[in-house]
Design a protein around this motif. Structure first.
Motif, PDB file in Angstrom:
ATOM      1  N   LEU A  16      24.516   3.034  37.189  1.00 26.49           N
ATOM      2  CA  LEU A  16      24.207   2.679  38.582  1.00 26.49           C
ATOM      3  C   LEU A  16      22.859   1.968  38.672  1.00 26.49           C
ATOM      4  O   LEU A  16      22.724   0.968  39.388  1.00 26.49           O
ATOM      5  N   PHE A  17      21.866   2.469  37.966  1.00 29.48           N
ATOM      6  CA  PHE A  17      20.536   1.864  37.981  1.00 29.48           C
ATOM      7  C   PHE A  17      20.596   0.419  37.498  1.00 29.48           C
ATOM      8  O   PHE A  17      20.067  -0.483  38.138  1.00 29.48           O
ATOM      9  N   ILE A  18      21.261   0.195  36.372  1.00 31.10           N
ATOM     10  CA  ILE A  18      21.378  -1.152  35.817  1.00 31.10           C
ATOM     11  C   ILE A  18      22.117  -2.072  36.792  1.00 31.10           C
ATOM     12  O   ILE A  18      21.676  -3.192  37.068  1.00 31.10           O
ATOM     13  N   SER A  19      23.230  -1.620  37.328  1.00 31.41           N
ATOM     14  CA  SER A  19      24.030  -2.484  38.202  1.00 31.41           C
ATOM     15  C   SER A  19      23.309  -2.817  39.503  1.00 31.41           C
ATOM     16  O   SER A  19      23.364  -3.949  39.966  1.00 31.41           O
ATOM     17  N   LYS A  20      22.613  -1.876  40.075  1.00 32.50           N
ATOM     18  CA  LYS A  20      21.904  -2.112  41.335  1.00 32.50           C
ATOM     19  C   LYS A  20      20.683  -3.002  41.149  1.00 32.50           C
ATOM     20  O   LYS A  20      20.430  -3.904  41.939  1.00 32.50           O
ATOM     21  N   HIS A  21      19.905  -2.755  40.104  1.00 30.63           N
ATOM     22  CA  HIS A  21      18.621  -3.417  39.958  1.00 30.63           C
ATOM     23  C   HIS A  21      18.668  -4.741  39.214  1.00 30.63           C
ATOM     24  O   HIS A  21      17.840  -5.605  39.452  1.00 30.63           O
ATOM     25  N   PHE A  22      19.609  -4.915  38.313  1.00 33.70           N
ATOM     26  CA  PHE A  22      19.583  -6.105  37.477  1.00 33.70           C
ATOM     27  C   PHE A  22      20.826  -6.962  37.582  1.00 33.70           C
ATOM     28  O   PHE A  22      20.746  -8.177  37.482  1.00 33.70           O
ATOM     29  N   LEU A  23      21.955  -6.353  37.775  1.00 34.95           N
ATOM     30  CA  LEU A  23      23.186  -7.128  37.827  1.00 34.95           C
ATOM     31  C   LEU A  23      23.552  -7.529  39.247  1.00 34.95           C
ATOM     32  O   LEU A  23      24.385  -8.385  39.450  1.00 34.95           O
ATOM     33  N   LYS A  24      22.904  -6.888  40.228  1.00 28.27           N
ATOM     34  CA  LYS A  24      23.143  -7.152  41.648  1.00 28.27           C
ATOM     35  C   LYS A  24      24.608  -6.958  42.033  1.00 28.27           C
ATOM     36  O   LYS A  24      25.125  -7.599  42.919  1.00 28.27           O
ATOM     37  N   TYR A  25      25.287  -6.070  41.311  1.00 26.03           N
ATOM     38  CA  TYR A  25      26.671  -5.759  41.623  1.00 26.03           C
ATOM     39  C   TYR A  25      26.735  -4.579  42.562  1.00 26.03           C
ATOM     40  O   TYR A  25      25.863  -3.729  42.570  1.00 26.03           O
ATOM     41  N   ASN A  26      27.812  -4.539  43.320  1.00 31.20           N
ATOM     42  CA  ASN A  26      28.088  -3.368  44.124  1.00 31.20           C
ATOM     43  C   ASN A  26      28.583  -2.288  43.171  1.00 31.20           C
ATOM     44  O   ASN A  26      29.593  -2.473  42.506  1.00 31.20           O
ATOM     45  N   PRO A  27      27.885  -1.180  43.087  1.00 33.78           N
ATOM     46  CA  PRO A  27      28.244  -0.165  42.091  1.00 33.78           C
ATOM     47  C   PRO A  27      29.479   0.659  42.439  1.00 33.78           C
ATOM     48  O   PRO A  27      29.755   1.651  41.780  1.00 33.78           O
ATOM     49  N   LEU A  28      30.246   0.258  43.433  1.00 31.91           N
ATOM     50  CA  LEU A  28      31.421   1.046  43.802  1.00 31.91           C
ATOM     51  C   LEU A  28      32.457   1.097  42.694  1.00 31.91           C
ATOM     52  O   LEU A  28      33.261   2.014  42.626  1.00 31.91           O
ATOM     53  N   TRP A  29      32.467   0.120  41.801  1.00 32.15           N
ATOM     54  CA  TRP A  29      33.442   0.109  40.711  1.00 32.15           C
ATOM     55  C   TRP A  29      33.042   1.039  39.565  1.00 32.15           C
ATOM     56  O   TRP A  29      33.817   1.261  38.658  1.00 32.15           O
ATOM     57  N   ILE A  30      31.829   1.594  39.632  1.00 33.31           N
ATOM     58  CA  ILE A  30      31.381   2.542  38.611  1.00 33.31           C
ATOM     59  C   ILE A  30      31.725   3.944  39.095  1.00 33.31           C
ATOM     60  O   ILE A  30      31.334   4.339  40.178  1.00 33.31           O
ATOM     61  N   THR A  31      32.461   4.667  38.286  1.00 34.73           N
ATOM     62  CA  THR A  31      32.831   6.024  38.676  1.00 34.73           C
ATOM     63  C   THR A  31      32.389   7.023  37.605  1.00 34.73           C
ATOM     64  O   THR A  31      32.395   6.725  36.420  1.00 34.73           O
ATOM     65  N   ALA A  32      32.007   8.175  38.051  1.00 38.20           N
ATOM     66  CA  ALA A  32      31.613   9.243  37.134  1.00 38.20           C
ATOM     67  C   ALA A  32      32.864   9.920  36.600  1.00 38.20           C
ATOM     68  O   ALA A  32      33.882   9.998  37.289  1.00 38.20           O
ATOM     69  N   VAL A  33      32.772  10.385  35.380  1.00 34.59           N
ATOM     70  CA  VAL A  33      33.876  11.157  34.805  1.00 34.59           C
ATOM     71  C   VAL A  33      33.365  12.546  34.474  1.00 34.59           C
ATOM     72  O   VAL A  33      32.212  12.726  34.104  1.00 34.59           O
ATOM     73  N   SER A  34      34.227  13.516  34.620  1.00 38.25           N
ATOM     74  CA  SER A  34      33.810  14.887  34.334  1.00 38.25           C
ATOM     75  C   SER A  34      33.989  15.238  32.870  1.00 38.25           C
ATOM     76  O   SER A  34      33.330  16.122  32.355  1.00 38.25           O
ATOM     77  N   ALA A  35      34.882  14.532  32.195  1.00 40.58           N
ATOM     78  CA  ALA A  35      35.106  14.801  30.775  1.00 40.58           C
ATOM     79  C   ALA A  35      35.651  13.551  30.103  1.00 40.58           C
ATOM     80  O   ALA A  35      36.341  12.751  30.722  1.00 40.58           O
ATOM     81  N   ILE A  36      35.311  13.400  28.851  1.00 48.40           N
ATOM     82  CA  ILE A  36      35.823  12.288  28.060  1.00 48.40           C
ATOM     83  C   ILE A  36      36.785  12.868  27.039  1.00 48.40           C
ATOM     84  O   ILE A  36      36.471  13.853  26.363  1.00 48.40           O
ATOM     85  N   ASN A  37      37.948  12.275  26.933  1.00 49.86           N
ATOM     86  CA  ASN A  37      38.947  12.751  25.988  1.00 49.86           C
ATOM     87  C   ASN A  37      38.539  12.316  24.587  1.00 49.86           C
ATOM     88  O   ASN A  37      38.745  11.180  24.200  1.00 49.86           O
TER      89      ASN A  37
END
Length: 76
Positions: free
Chosen positions: A15-36
């Motif tokens: 989120l930090f990278i996308s907001k501050h440097f990529l100027k993207y809307n971070p809505l496409w970034i989602t948190a995951v609770s576990a990685i398989n």
């Protein structure tokens, strides 16, 4: 190992990278609770910098460190 002050998750880092440097809307970034994964990972693991602070007391936080690295990359 050594890291900057503070702690974050991979989600917060993205989120930090996308907001501050990529100027993207971070809505496409989602948190995951576990990685398989076959590898077992701890639920919480943060690098302890207690000893490194004794050597280098003016340690920057991770956000400032990311700023410095990205600005350096953009200026090259």
């Amino acid at each position: 190992n050594f890291s900057a002050k503070g702690e974050t998750t991979w989600y917060e880092y993205a989120l930090f990278i996308s907001k501050h440097f990529l100027k993207y809307n971070p809505l496409w970034i989602t948190a995951v609770s576990a990685i398989n994964s076959k590898a077992k990972r701890p639920l919480y693991s943060v690098l302890d910098n207690t000893k490194s602070l004794q050597i280098r007391s003016k340690q920057s936080n991770w956000q400032n460190s990311v700023d410095e690295v990205v600005i350096s990359i953009l200026n090259n």
